[in-house]
Design a protein around this motif. Structure first.
Motif, mmCIF file in Angstrom:
data_model
loop_
_atom_site.group_PDB
_atom_site.id
_atom_site.type_symbol
_atom_site.label_atom_id
_atom_site.label_comp_id
_atom_site.label_asym_id
_atom_site.label_seq_id
_atom_site.Cartn_x
_atom_site.Cartn_y
_atom_site.Cartn_z
ATOM 1 N N ILE A 64 51.444 -55.362 1.010
ATOM 2 C CA ILE A 64 50.553 -56.344 1.643
ATOM 3 C C ILE A 64 51.183 -57.726 1.497
ATOM 4 O O ILE A 64 51.360 -58.219 0.377
ATOM 5 N N ASN A 118 49.337 -43.840 5.458
ATOM 6 C CA ASN A 118 49.399 -44.059 4.014
ATOM 7 C C ASN A 118 49.213 -45.527 3.636
ATOM 8 O O ASN A 118 49.183 -45.850 2.444
ATOM 9 N N TYR A 119 49.088 -46.402 4.627
ATOM 10 C CA TYR A 119 49.003 -47.835 4.341
ATOM 11 C C TYR A 119 47.552 -48.315 4.332
ATOM 12 O O TYR A 119 46.661 -47.708 4.932
ATOM 13 N N SER A 120 47.356 -49.451 3.666
ATOM 14 C CA SER A 120 46.024 -50.026 3.535
ATOM 15 C C SER A 120 45.581 -50.669 4.844
ATOM 16 O O SER A 120 46.388 -50.927 5.744
ATOM 17 N N LYS A 121 44.286 -50.959 4.943
ATOM 18 C CA LYS A 121 43.734 -51.579 6.143
ATOM 19 C C LYS A 121 44.380 -52.928 6.467
ATOM 20 O O LYS A 121 44.600 -53.222 7.646
ATOM 21 N N ARG A 157 45.670 -58.084 -5.984
ATOM 22 C CA ARG A 157 46.178 -56.844 -5.436
ATOM 23 C C ARG A 157 45.921 -55.718 -6.438
ATOM 24 O O ARG A 157 45.974 -55.950 -7.640
ATOM 25 N N PRO A 200 42.480 -60.701 2.862
ATOM 26 C CA PRO A 200 43.311 -59.766 2.092
ATOM 27 C C PRO A 200 44.735 -60.247 1.828
ATOM 28 O O PRO A 200 45.405 -59.720 0.927
ATOM 29 N N THR A 213 47.609 -52.159 8.243
ATOM 30 C CA THR A 213 47.310 -51.553 9.537
ATOM 31 C C THR A 213 46.824 -52.585 10.544
ATOM 32 O O THR A 213 47.203 -52.550 11.722
ATOM 33 N N HIS A 266 51.735 -52.736 -2.773
ATOM 34 C CA HIS A 266 51.207 -51.982 -1.637
ATOM 35 C C HIS A 266 51.706 -52.502 -0.290
ATOM 36 O O HIS A 266 51.133 -52.179 0.755
#
Length: 369
Positions: A308, A54-57, A363, A356, A60, A306
Motif C-alpha cells: 500500500i 490477493n491484494y487489499s482494497k 498499516r 488508507p 485494488t 502490503h
C-alpha cells in the motif's frame, strides 16, 4: 521560486509533473541520477497486480482506476511527445493459479472479464506452451506498457514545457521548512525553493524521510529480469505461472521476470537469478531455448507493508508530501497514484478515499513485505 518541487524522476515523479504542468503549475524535478532509470525502467510493465485477488482494497481501488486510464494516457503521450509508449492490450493467461472459486468471486465483485480455459483451450491460444497444465484463467482486459518508452515519452513532453525544470544527477542533501512556510531543498550546492514539495524517490524515500526524523517503512527489494531477442508471434499474450511471467512486446521481444530479493541497495545481477529465470522461461516456452538473451538487469522496488503506497502529507509538515512505496506495482498504480496526489495538492475532489494511503494511517504489521 517554483510552485511544486518533486524529488524523484521515476514514473511517479514524471507523471505527477505532467499532471501539474497541464494545470499551468510550475514544477521542478530533482533526481540523484538520470531520470527514469531506476525501478520504473527496470519493471515489466504489466498493468495489473500479478495475482490481484490477493491484494487489499486500497491497492485494488488504485489499480482499477489506473487500468481504465492507461490506454488513453499512452495514446495522448504518443501525440504529445512523438514517442509511443506502446500500450499492448494483449491479455494475460494465468496457468493453474490456486483458488479458482476465489478468483471468479473476485472478478465478479470487481466487474472484470475473466474466462476459465481447459488445457486444450489454453494451447489453442498459445501453441508454444510447453509445461503441463490442468487449466488456465484468461484475463482479456489486462495489457502491458513498454515502460522505457513510457518514461522517454514523459521526459520528452516535460522538456517541451515552459512550466517544468529538470535537475538530474543532483542529490538532495537536506530538506527544510522556511520561516515563510515554503520548502527549501539543498541539492549539491543548489538551493531550490517551492511552495510545496513531494518525495517520489521510490526505494530511497525511507532514507530521505529518515533524515527528517520520519520513520517510513519503505525498503529496497531487488528484482532481476531478462529479455530475449525478437521472435514475433512466438507468444501473443502475457503468461504467468508460479509467480514468473513472460511479457511479449509489440516488436517480438519477450521479457521474463522476476526475482524478489532482500539485498539492501545492491543492484548487481547474479548468475543464480539468470539461471532461475531461464529455467522458468524454457519450462513455459521450450522454443525460447533457441532464442538469444539480449539483456539481463535488475532494479530496486520500494517495498512497503502490503504494497500500500504512502500518499499524503509527511507527518509534522504542512507543505511536504510523499508518494512512494508502491512495491511491485509502481507502473500499475502510477496514473491513479499521481491523480490522487494532484487532488490532495490542489484541494480537488479525490478519485478514491485518500485515508488508507495517508502516511499517518497504521498499516497491518503481519506479512509486511
Amino acid at each position: 521560486m517554483t510552485d511544486i518541487l518533486i524529488v524523484g524522476g521515476g514514473v511517479i515523479g514524471l507523471l505527477l509533473a505532467r499532471e501539474l504542468v497541464k494545470q499551468s503549475i510550475s514544477v521542478a524535478i530533482v533526481d540523484s541520477g538520470e531520470l527514469g532509470r531506476e525501478a520504473s525502467w527496470a519493471g515489466g510493465g504489466i498493468v495489473s497486480p500479478l495475482y490481484p485477488w490477493n491484494y487489499s482494497k486500497p491497492v485494488t481501488a488504485l489499480a482499477n482506476w489506473a487500468q481504465q486510464a492507461y490506454p488513453n494516457l499512452a495514446a495522448e503521450l504518443a501525440v504529445e511527445s512523438g514517442i509511443d509508449p506502446e500500450f499492448n492490450p494483449c491479455g494475460l493467461m494465468m496457468l493453474d493459479p490456486p483458488g479458482k472459486d476465489r478468483i471468479l468471486d473476485w472478478a465478479s465483485v470487481n466487474q472484470k472479464a475473466v474466462q476459465l480455459l481447459s488445457a486444450q483451450q489454453a494451447l489453442a491460444k498459445e501453441s508454444a506452451l510447453g509445461c503441463g497444465l490442468d487449466y488456465a484463467v484468461w484475463w482479456p482486459h489486462i495489457g502491458n506498457i513498454r515502460n522505457p518508452r513510457l518514461l522517454r515519452s514523459l521526459y520528452a513532453y516535460l522538456k517541451m514545457s515552459d512550466h517544468c525544470k529538470v535537475y538530474s544527477h543532483t542529490e538532495v542533501e537536506s530538506i527544510r521548512e522556511s520561516k515563510s512556510g515554503q520548502v527549501d531543498i539543498i541539492a549539491v550546492g543548489k538551493k531550490l525553493t517551492a511552495s510545496k514539495a513531494v518525495i517520489c524517490a521510490g526505494a530511497w524515500t525511507g532514507k530521505l524521510l529518515g533524515a527528517l526524523g520520519v520513520d517510513t517503512p519503505i525498503q529496497p527489494v531487488r528484482g532481476q529480469m531478462l529479455i530475449f531477442e525478437p521472435r514475433p508471434g512466438l507468444i501473443n499474450s502475457m503468461i504467468l505461472h508460479q509467480g514468473r511471467y513472460l511479457i511479449p512486446r509489440l516488436d517480438g521481444r519477450i521479457l521474463v521476470g522476476s526475482t524478489l530479493e532482500y539485498t539492501g541497495f545492491d543492484k548487481a545481477t547474479t548468475k543464480e537469478a539468470r539461471e532461475l529465470l531461464l529455467e522458468q522461461a524454457f519450462k513455459l516456452v521450450p522454443e525460447l531455448r533457441s532464442v538469444p538473451v539480449e539483456a539481463h538487469w535488475s532494479g530496486l522496488r520500494p517495498g512497503s507493508p502490503h504494497g500500500i503506497p504512502f500518499i499524503g502529507k509527511v507527518p509534522g509538515w504542512s507543505n511536504l508530501y510523499v508518494n512512494a512505496g508502491h512495491f511491485r506495482n509502481g507502473l500499475v498504480l502510477a496514473p491513479a497514484s499521481v491523480r490522487l496526489m494532484r487532488n490532495l495538492l490542489l484541494n480537488e475532489e479525490p478519485i478514491v478515499d485518500p485515508g488508507p494511503y495517508d502516511p499517518l494511517t497504521p498499516r497491518p504489521s503481519s506479512d509486511m513485505f
